[in-house]
Design a protein around this motif. Structure first.
Motif, PDB file in Angstrom:
ATOM      1  N   GLU A  37       0.829  -1.209   0.000  1.00  0.00           N
ATOM      2  CA  GLU A  37       0.000   0.000   0.000  1.00  0.00           C
ATOM      3  C   GLU A  37       0.863   1.258   0.000  1.00  0.00           C
ATOM      4  OE1 GLU A  37      -2.929   0.333   3.128  1.00  0.00           O
ATOM      5  OE2 GLU A  37      -3.796   2.131   2.230  1.00  0.00           O
ATOM      6  N   ASN A  38       1.966   1.250   0.709  1.00  0.00           N
ATOM      7  CA  ASN A  38       2.839   2.436   0.776  1.00  0.00           C
ATOM      8  C   ASN A  38       4.337   2.148   0.728  1.00  0.00           C
ATOM      9  OD1 ASN A  38       1.021   4.839   1.124  1.00  0.00           O
ATOM     10  ND2 ASN A  38       0.280   3.603   2.849  1.00  0.00           N
ATOM     11  N   LYS A  41       6.779   3.095  -2.240  1.00  0.00           N
ATOM     12  CA  LYS A  41       6.739   4.420  -2.845  1.00  0.00           C
ATOM     13  C   LYS A  41       8.085   5.120  -2.606  1.00  0.00           C
ATOM     14  CE  LYS A  41       1.748   4.551  -2.428  1.00  0.00           C
ATOM     15  NZ  LYS A  41       0.575   5.025  -1.650  1.00  0.00           N
ATOM     16  N   HIS A  74       4.875  -1.086  -6.278  1.00  0.00           N
ATOM     17  CA  HIS A  74       4.120   0.155  -6.474  1.00  0.00           C
ATOM     18  C   HIS A  74       4.771   1.221  -5.625  1.00  0.00           C
ATOM     19  CE1 HIS A  74       0.516   2.762  -6.841  1.00  0.00           C
ATOM     20  NE2 HIS A  74       0.672   3.003  -5.555  1.00  0.00           N
ATOM     21  N   TRP A  78       6.192   8.995  -9.461  1.00  0.00           N
ATOM     22  CA  TRP A  78       4.881   9.569  -9.139  1.00  0.00           C
ATOM     23  C   TRP A  78       5.118  10.969  -8.593  1.00  0.00           C
ATOM     24  CZ3 TRP A  78       1.502   7.648  -4.397  1.00  0.00           C
ATOM     25  CH2 TRP A  78       0.167   8.069  -4.573  1.00  0.00           C
ATOM     26  N   GLN A  81       3.909  11.405  -2.610  1.00  0.00           N
ATOM     27  CA  GLN A  81       4.721  10.557  -1.734  1.00  0.00           C
ATOM     28  C   GLN A  81       6.153  10.386  -2.263  1.00  0.00           C
ATOM     29  OE1 GLN A  81       1.179   7.677  -1.131  1.00  0.00           O
ATOM     30  NE2 GLN A  81       2.329   7.448   0.768  1.00  0.00           N
ATOM     31  N   ASN A 126       3.107   6.324 -12.271  1.00  0.00           N
ATOM     32  CA  ASN A 126       1.765   6.409 -11.707  1.00  0.00           C
ATOM     33  C   ASN A 126       1.191   7.800 -11.981  1.00  0.00           C
ATOM     34  OD1 ASN A 126      -0.339   5.209 -10.154  1.00  0.00           O
ATOM     35  ND2 ASN A 126       0.397   6.164  -8.260  1.00  0.00           N
ATOM     36  N   GLU A 127      -0.017   7.850 -12.521  1.00  0.00           N
ATOM     37  CA  GLU A 127      -0.796   9.101 -12.603  1.00  0.00           C
ATOM     38  C   GLU A 127      -0.102  10.226 -13.361  1.00  0.00           C
ATOM     39  OE1 GLU A 127      -1.956  10.013  -8.564  1.00  0.00           O
ATOM     40  OE2 GLU A 127      -3.128   8.173  -8.354  1.00  0.00           O
ATOM     41  N   ASN A 168       0.128   3.105 -14.672  1.00  0.00           N
ATOM     42  CA  ASN A 168      -1.014   2.998 -13.748  1.00  0.00           C
ATOM     43  C   ASN A 168      -1.692   4.364 -13.567  1.00  0.00           C
ATOM     44  OD1 ASN A 168      -2.288   1.115 -11.794  1.00  0.00           O
ATOM     45  ND2 ASN A 168      -1.586   2.555 -10.234  1.00  0.00           N
ATOM     46  N   GLN A 201      -6.768   1.981 -11.812  1.00  0.00           N
ATOM     47  CA  GLN A 201      -6.825   1.859 -10.341  1.00  0.00           C
ATOM     48  C   GLN A 201      -8.168   1.318  -9.856  1.00  0.00           C
ATOM     49  OE1 GLN A 201      -5.516   5.530  -8.494  1.00  0.00           O
ATOM     50  NE2 GLN A 201      -3.505   5.436  -9.456  1.00  0.00           N
ATOM     51  N   HIS A 203     -10.701   3.016  -8.357  1.00  0.00           N
ATOM     52  CA  HIS A 203     -11.309   3.656  -7.176  1.00  0.00           C
ATOM     53  C   HIS A 203     -12.661   4.204  -7.614  1.00  0.00           C
ATOM     54  CE1 HIS A 203      -7.751   3.241  -4.761  1.00  0.00           C
ATOM     55  NE2 HIS A 203      -7.018   3.841  -5.670  1.00  0.00           N
ATOM     56  N   GLU A 232      -6.267  -1.149  -7.882  1.00  0.00           N
ATOM     57  CA  GLU A 232      -6.531  -0.543  -6.561  1.00  0.00           C
ATOM     58  C   GLU A 232      -8.038  -0.481  -6.286  1.00  0.00           C
ATOM     59  OE1 GLU A 232      -4.473   3.217  -6.146  1.00  0.00           O
ATOM     60  OE2 GLU A 232      -2.741   2.498  -7.270  1.00  0.00           O
ATOM     61  N   TRP A 289      -7.737  -2.557  -2.910  1.00  0.00           N
ATOM     62  CA  TRP A 289      -6.847  -1.611  -2.221  1.00  0.00           C
ATOM     63  C   TRP A 289      -7.086  -1.679  -0.715  1.00  0.00           C
ATOM     64  CZ3 TRP A 289      -2.538  -0.597  -4.170  1.00  0.00           C
ATOM     65  CH2 TRP A 289      -1.730   0.418  -3.662  1.00  0.00           C
ATOM     66  N   TRP A 297      -7.961   3.230   3.148  1.00  0.00           N
ATOM     67  CA  TRP A 297      -7.543   4.640   3.118  1.00  0.00           C
ATOM     68  C   TRP A 297      -8.737   5.568   2.954  1.00  0.00           C
ATOM     69  CZ3 TRP A 297      -6.659   7.838  -1.659  1.00  0.00           C
ATOM     70  CH2 TRP A 297      -7.400   7.341  -2.755  1.00  0.00           C
TER      71      TRP A 297
HETATM   72  C1  XIL Z   1      -2.810   5.721  -0.787  1.00  0.00           C
HETATM   73  C2  XIL Z   1      -2.649   4.847   0.449  1.00  0.00           C
HETATM   74  O1  XIL Z   1      -3.685   3.904   0.473  1.00  0.00           O
HETATM   75  C3  XIL Z   1      -2.672   5.701   1.704  1.00  0.00           C
HETATM   76  O2  XIL Z   1      -2.355   4.913   2.839  1.00  0.00           O
HETATM   77  C4  XIL Z   1      -1.676   6.854   1.591  1.00  0.00           C
HETATM   78  O3  XIL Z   1      -1.817   7.700   2.703  1.00  0.00           O
HETATM   79  C5  XIL Z   1      -1.916   7.644   0.318  1.00  0.00           C
HETATM   80  O4  XIL Z   1      -1.860   6.758  -0.799  1.00  0.00           O
HETATM   81  N1  XIL Z   1      -3.583   6.040  -5.845  1.00  0.00           N
HETATM   82  C6  XIL Z   1      -2.449   5.305  -5.639  1.00  0.00           C
HETATM   83  C7  XIL Z   1      -2.142   4.782  -4.280  1.00  0.00           C
HETATM   84  O5  XIL Z   1      -1.734   4.983  -6.600  1.00  0.00           O
HETATM   85  O6  XIL Z   1      -0.775   4.708  -4.034  1.00  0.00           O
HETATM   86  C8  XIL Z   1      -2.825   5.578  -3.190  1.00  0.00           C
HETATM   87  O7  XIL Z   1      -2.618   4.928  -1.944  1.00  0.00           O
HETATM   88  C9  XIL Z   1      -4.296   5.744  -3.503  1.00  0.00           C
HETATM   89  C10 XIL Z   1      -4.482   6.479  -4.804  1.00  0.00           C
END
Ligand code: XIL
Length: 330
Positions: A37-38, A41, A74, A78, A81, A126-127, A168, A201, A203, A232, A289, A297
């Motif tokens: 998850e983190n 990074k 992951h 980016w 982070q 990423n992004e 991604n 992702q 979301h 995610e 995710w 998150w």
């Molecule tokens: C999020 C994590 O879930 C959190 O814990 C952190 O504080 C912020 O990042 N897109 C992504 C992920 O690619 O890395 C992100 O994860 C969510 C959005």
């Protein structure tokens, strides 16, 4: 599970460290892939120029290797982070292209190189695309220029020629943004840059994007010939609440999720997985995710219910709905 489709989950550090034993049990039983998850990074792994941190990162990778799970990295490049020093030049000036390229190369070679042969695939960038489809004016773009994406993929390929390399991003159901991602990917392919997949992702919310938009995006993305991954996945059940919003409106399920919403979430997941299995020749992986609602998150001080296990680590109706769809597809 449909043959070939890998189903995974993002782990937090308490899980990859083995501290959260109840979670570890579920992960080991129910999934065959993990994402960090983190931990991997830029910021956590490379907090200052001459310091890399690998202890918890190594435990994460080993967690997957020990259980013969597919381990995903992951993410390498980016705008978020990422430590501030990366984009600083001499005497407070902005970093120049050559310095930032050298930093990017060092980072990618060190991190990807360390896990060579053990990390199956990397979210290399990423992004990078904005909502209008143009390249996001990120610090990477500003200092290096539009070829920074290609450079990141080239460095990753040098560091581990055997790893799969992905682009991604989110909101790929929005046509303008998706078109930008497809342009980017085709441009990489035209330059001879090796890329294996596009990560969407995923979301999402209960009502949006519509299921036909999700399917259209999938059909479009797969037309590149690349694998498509849902990297995610979670379903946000809370309203978009601004600061100072009435708590009853901002946090409507503070004392529990009503049954009709619970069922609606299960139906939403079933529908989404229906699309995934319909296109299972293109969808190589689906990653949630987070494991349980407590881990997500999306809580951020509110009570959200986006995942397949509840706060007591019990499987929700959504879990059974997903399992049903996957079983039928076998
Ligand atoms: C999020 C994590 O879930 C959190 O814990 C952190 O504080 C912020 O990042 N897109 C992504 C992920 O690619 O890395 C992100 O994860 C969510 C959005």
């Amino acid at each position: 599970m449909p043959k070939g489709m890998v189903i995974g989950v993002a782990l937090n550090q308490r899980q990859s460290d083995g501290v959260d034993a109840a979670a570890v049990d579920i992960v080991a039983k129910q999934f065959n892939q993990i994402s960090p998850e983190n931990l991997l990074k830029f910021q956590p792994v490379h907090p200052s120029e001459d310091r890399y941190v690998f202890e918890a990162q190594d435990r994460f990778v080993q967690f997957g290797v020990d259980r013969k799970m597919q381990v995903i990295g992951h993410t390498l490049v980016w705008h978020s982070q990422t430590s501030a020093w990366v984009f600083q030049g001499k005497d407070g000036a902005a970093v120049d292209r050559d310095t930032l390229l050298a930093r990017m190369r060092d980072h990618i070679h060190t991190v990807v190189g360390r896990y060579k042969g053990r990390i199956h695939g990397w979210d290399v960038v990423n992004e990078a695309i904005d909502e209008d489809g143009s390249l996001r004016k990120s610090p990477w773009f500003n200092a290096i220029g539009e070829d920074y994406v290609a450079k990141a993929f080239e460095f990753a390929r040098e560091a581990d020629p055997g790893a799969e390399l992905y682009y991604n991003d989110f909101n790929l159901e929005k046509p303008a943004k998706r078109a930008g991602v497809i342009r980017l990917v085709k441009d990489l392919q035209a330059r001879g840059v090796r890329i294996h997949g596009i990560g969407n992702q995923g979301h999402w919310r209960l009502e949006t994007p519509g299921i036909s938009e999700i399917e259209e995006a999938l059909v479009d993305l797969r037309s590149t010939g690349l694998k498509v991954m849902y990297t995610e996945v979670d379903i946000n059940l809370l309203p978009q609440a601004g600061r100072g919003a009435d708590p009853a409106v901002a946090n409507p399920y503070a004392s529990g999720l009503p049954d009709d919403k619970q069922q609606a979430l299960a139906r939403r997941y079933a529908e989404i997985f229906g699309v995934f299995v319909k296109h299972r020749d293109a969808v190589s992986r689906v990653t949630f995710w987070g494991l349980s609602d407590a881990d997500s998150w999306l809580n951020r001080g509110r009570m959200n219910y986006p995942l397949l296990w509840d706060r007591q680590r019990q499987p929700k109706p959504a879990f059974h709905a997903v399992v049903e769809v996957l079983k039928r597809a076998r």
